[in-house]
Motif scaffolding. Structure first.
Motif, PDB file in Angstrom:
ATOM      1  N   ILE A  65       0.910  -1.171  -0.073  1.00 10.28           N
ATOM      2  CA  ILE A  65       0.147  -0.007  -0.116  1.00 10.28           C
ATOM      3  C   ILE A  65       0.837   1.243  -0.053  1.00 10.28           C
ATOM      4  CG2 ILE A  65      -1.483   1.104   1.221  1.00 10.28           C
ATOM      5  CD1 ILE A  65      -2.846  -1.388   2.289  1.00 10.28           C
ATOM      6  N   GLY A  66       1.837   1.242   0.976  1.00 11.84           N
ATOM      7  CA  GLY A  66       2.845   2.418   0.933  1.00 11.84           C
ATOM      8  C   GLY A  66       3.491   2.515  -0.440  1.00 11.84           C
ATOM      9  N   VAL A  67       3.891   1.503  -1.028  1.00 11.97           N
ATOM     10  CA  VAL A  67       4.572   1.766  -2.505  1.00 11.97           C
ATOM     11  C   VAL A  67       3.415   2.352  -3.416  1.00 11.97           C
ATOM     12  CG1 VAL A  67       5.405   0.682  -4.656  1.00 11.97           C
ATOM     13  CG2 VAL A  67       6.304   0.013  -2.085  1.00 11.97           C
ATOM     14  N   ALA A  68       2.172   1.759  -3.489  1.00 11.86           N
ATOM     15  CA  ALA A  68       1.224   2.158  -4.490  1.00 11.86           C
ATOM     16  C   ALA A  68       0.972   3.612  -4.209  1.00 11.86           C
ATOM     17  CB  ALA A  68       0.001   1.415  -4.195  1.00 11.86           C
ATOM     18  N   LEU A  69       1.022   4.158  -2.965  1.00  9.43           N
ATOM     19  CA  LEU A  69       0.658   5.712  -2.590  1.00  9.43           C
ATOM     20  C   LEU A  69       1.878   6.509  -3.147  1.00  9.43           C
ATOM     21  CD1 LEU A  69      -0.943   5.411   0.672  1.00  9.43           C
ATOM     22  CD2 LEU A  69      -2.103   5.814  -1.146  1.00  9.43           C
ATOM     23  N   LEU A  70       3.205   6.023  -3.105  1.00  6.91           N
ATOM     24  CA  LEU A  70       4.290   6.694  -3.412  1.00  6.91           C
ATOM     25  C   LEU A  70       4.346   6.742  -5.014  1.00  6.91           C
ATOM     26  CD1 LEU A  70       7.023   7.867  -2.761  1.00  6.91           C
ATOM     27  CD2 LEU A  70       8.054   5.681  -2.938  1.00  6.91           C
ATOM     28  N   VAL A  71       3.977   5.792  -5.605  1.00  7.90           N
ATOM     29  CA  VAL A  71       3.771   5.692  -7.010  1.00  7.90           C
ATOM     30  C   VAL A  71       2.687   6.841  -7.579  1.00  7.90           C
ATOM     31  CG1 VAL A  71       3.370   4.650  -9.251  1.00  7.90           C
ATOM     32  CG2 VAL A  71       4.840   3.565  -7.476  1.00  7.90           C
ATOM     33  N   PHE A  72       1.632   6.730  -6.895  1.00  8.23           N
ATOM     34  CA  PHE A  72       0.566   7.732  -7.025  1.00  8.23           C
ATOM     35  C   PHE A  72       0.898   9.169  -7.050  1.00  8.23           C
ATOM     36  CE2 PHE A  72      -3.262  10.188  -5.620  1.00  8.23           C
ATOM     37  CZ  PHE A  72      -3.792  10.231  -6.538  1.00  8.23           C
ATOM     38  N   PHE A  73       1.551   9.246  -5.805  1.00  7.12           N
ATOM     39  CA  PHE A  73       2.142  10.791  -5.311  1.00  7.12           C
ATOM     40  C   PHE A  73       3.032  11.199  -6.528  1.00  7.12           C
ATOM     41  CE2 PHE A  73       5.297  13.378  -3.486  1.00  7.12           C
ATOM     42  CZ  PHE A  73       4.687  14.519  -3.222  1.00  7.12           C
ATOM     43  N   LEU A  74       4.021  10.501  -6.858  1.00  3.35           N
ATOM     44  CA  LEU A  74       4.869  10.778  -7.821  1.00  3.35           C
ATOM     45  C   LEU A  74       4.577  10.977  -9.080  1.00  3.35           C
ATOM     46  CD1 LEU A  74       8.092   8.416  -6.744  1.00  3.35           C
ATOM     47  CD2 LEU A  74       7.896  10.873  -6.324  1.00  3.35           C
ATOM     48  N   ILE A  75       3.505  10.387  -9.557  1.00  2.00           N
ATOM     49  CA  ILE A  75       2.977  10.353 -11.036  1.00  2.00           C
ATOM     50  C   ILE A  75       2.313  11.595 -10.955  1.00  2.00           C
ATOM     51  CG2 ILE A  75       0.915   9.576 -12.271  1.00  2.00           C
ATOM     52  CD1 ILE A  75       1.963   6.770 -11.883  1.00  2.00           C
TER      53      ILE A  75
END
Length: 54
Positions: free
Chosen positions: A13-23
């Motif tokens: 979940i943390g990695v998915a949120l990080l990817v969403f934020f970076l995009i």
């Protein structure tokens, strides 16, 4: 050894949120850079043929 599912799910979940934020941040930065690169001062365009002595 038993797989610790809560830790693995928290990491996913943390990695998915990080990817969403970076995009999302990348889209904002791209728009900002495009606006800066397309910016032209109107004074430069007006002063090209602005000779009143002709």
């Amino acid at each position: 050894m038993e797989i610790n599912w809560p830790i693995i799910s928290a990491i996913v979940i943390g990695v998915a949120l990080l990817v969403f934020f970076l995009i999302k941040q990348n889209k904002k930065d791209r728009k900002k850079i495009e606006e800066e690169l397309n910016y032209t001062q109107e004074s430069e365009e007006v002063e090209i043929n602005n000779d009143h002595n002709l």
